[in-house]
Design a protein around this motif. Structure first.
Motif, PDB file in Angstrom:
ATOM      1  N   GLU A 181     -61.810 -54.411  26.014  1.00  0.00           N
ATOM      2  CA  GLU A 181     -62.344 -53.375  25.113  1.00  0.00           C
ATOM      3  C   GLU A 181     -62.687 -52.107  25.891  1.00  0.00           C
ATOM      4  O   GLU A 181     -62.372 -51.006  25.455  1.00  0.00           O
ATOM      5  CB  GLU A 181     -63.562 -53.912  24.357  1.00  0.00           C
ATOM      6  CG  GLU A 181     -63.176 -55.103  23.515  1.00  0.00           C
ATOM      7  CD  GLU A 181     -63.767 -55.074  22.136  1.00  0.00           C
ATOM      8  OE1 GLU A 181     -64.523 -54.144  21.811  1.00  0.00           O
ATOM      9  OE2 GLU A 181     -63.441 -56.005  21.387  1.00  0.00           O
ATOM     10  N   SER A 182     -63.281 -52.266  27.050  1.00  0.00           N
ATOM     11  CA  SER A 182     -63.598 -51.103  27.879  1.00  0.00           C
ATOM     12  C   SER A 182     -62.328 -50.414  28.353  1.00  0.00           C
ATOM     13  O   SER A 182     -62.246 -49.181  28.383  1.00  0.00           O
ATOM     14  CB  SER A 182     -64.437 -51.522  29.087  1.00  0.00           C
ATOM     15  OG  SER A 182     -65.657 -52.076  28.678  1.00  0.00           O
ATOM     16  N   ALA A 183     -61.326 -51.206  28.725  1.00  0.00           N
ATOM     17  CA  ALA A 183     -60.065 -50.629  29.192  1.00  0.00           C
ATOM     18  C   ALA A 183     -59.370 -49.846  28.085  1.00  0.00           C
ATOM     19  O   ALA A 183     -58.893 -48.731  28.305  1.00  0.00           O
ATOM     20  CB  ALA A 183     -59.147 -51.734  29.711  1.00  0.00           C
ATOM     21  N   VAL A 184     -59.347 -50.394  26.866  1.00  0.00           N
ATOM     22  CA  VAL A 184     -58.720 -49.688  25.744  1.00  0.00           C
ATOM     23  C   VAL A 184     -59.476 -48.405  25.455  1.00  0.00           C
ATOM     24  O   VAL A 184     -58.876 -47.340  25.246  1.00  0.00           O
ATOM     25  CB  VAL A 184     -58.637 -50.587  24.490  1.00  0.00           C
ATOM     26  CG1 VAL A 184     -58.243 -49.790  23.270  1.00  0.00           C
ATOM     27  CG2 VAL A 184     -57.662 -51.723  24.735  1.00  0.00           C
ATOM     28  N   LEU A 230     -58.564 -45.944  28.248  1.00  0.00           N
ATOM     29  CA  LEU A 230     -57.162 -45.528  28.207  1.00  0.00           C
ATOM     30  C   LEU A 230     -56.828 -44.697  26.963  1.00  0.00           C
ATOM     31  O   LEU A 230     -56.067 -43.737  27.039  1.00  0.00           O
ATOM     32  CB  LEU A 230     -56.232 -46.731  28.295  1.00  0.00           C
ATOM     33  CG  LEU A 230     -56.255 -47.451  29.645  1.00  0.00           C
ATOM     34  CD1 LEU A 230     -55.559 -48.796  29.530  1.00  0.00           C
ATOM     35  CD2 LEU A 230     -55.631 -46.592  30.726  1.00  0.00           C
ATOM     36  N   ALA A 231     -57.402 -45.076  25.823  1.00  0.00           N
ATOM     37  CA  ALA A 231     -57.109 -44.361  24.573  1.00  0.00           C
ATOM     38  C   ALA A 231     -57.841 -43.022  24.506  1.00  0.00           C
ATOM     39  O   ALA A 231     -57.381 -42.104  23.854  1.00  0.00           O
ATOM     40  CB  ALA A 231     -57.481 -45.234  23.371  1.00  0.00           C
ATOM     41  N   GLY A 232     -58.957 -42.947  25.177  1.00  0.00           N
ATOM     42  CA  GLY A 232     -59.693 -41.679  25.181  1.00  0.00           C
ATOM     43  C   GLY A 232     -60.717 -41.596  24.058  1.00  0.00           C
ATOM     44  O   GLY A 232     -60.813 -42.486  23.210  1.00  0.00           O
ATOM     45  N   PRO A 233     -61.464 -40.507  24.047  1.00  0.00           N
ATOM     46  CA  PRO A 233     -62.515 -40.326  23.047  1.00  0.00           C
ATOM     47  C   PRO A 233     -61.949 -40.377  21.620  1.00  0.00           C
ATOM     48  O   PRO A 233     -60.858 -39.882  21.354  1.00  0.00           O
ATOM     49  CB  PRO A 233     -63.070 -38.931  23.348  1.00  0.00           C
ATOM     50  CG  PRO A 233     -62.631 -38.631  24.736  1.00  0.00           C
ATOM     51  CD  PRO A 233     -61.360 -39.397  24.968  1.00  0.00           C
TER      52      PRO A 233
END
Length: 136
Positions: free
Chosen positions: A121-124, A127-130
């Motif tokens: 969840e932290s990685a997504v 990676l996905a951004g704000p």
């Protein structure tokens, strides 16, 4: 398969046998780290000389291989303990182009293992951004 020869050379710490797996004009690329690209098996010799010297118990596990049309795929787990007693561990895939019985080019997707790293969840989120989860 060349991967089997590389596996044996790594586990035997046989630098000459390792380097003989590469064509003289070998080209190495690490797509996730483009600045690490190099050409020539002498650079491979220099790199692996350091690994064998600094990680005296270096071991390689060859987790799987596939071969098709002059291209060999291999999945690896490299591990050991550096001379300063810190662990060394890398996992990933290497795609190799073969010319006869030597590697003419390779793309390495090897990464250091980050066992204590961020969860999915932290990685997504990173990676996905704000704003990535605004529509959940």
């Amino acid at each position: 398969m060349v991967a089997q020869r590389l596996w044996q050379a790594i586990n035997d710490h046989d630098l000459d046998a390792f380097v003989e797996c590469f064509c003289p004009d070998y080209r190495s690329a690490q797509p996730a780290h483009p600045a690490r690209a190099f050409q020539g098996r002498e650079q491979a010799r220099k790199n692996w000389s350091a690994f064998f010297r600094q990680i005296p118990d270096l071991r390689a596990e060859l987790l799987g291989t596939a071969h098709t049309d002059g291209t060999e795929w291999s999945e690896w787990h490299w591990h050991g303990t550096r001379q300063d007693n810190t662990p060394f561990e890398m996992r990933g895939v290497i795609v190799m182009g073969l010319q006869g019985d030597c590697v003419s080019w390779a793309r390495l997707y090897m990464e250091e293992v980050d066992a204590g790293g961020e969860d999915i969840e932290s990685a997504v989120r990173r990676l996905a951004g704000p704003g990535h989860d605004d529509h959940e």
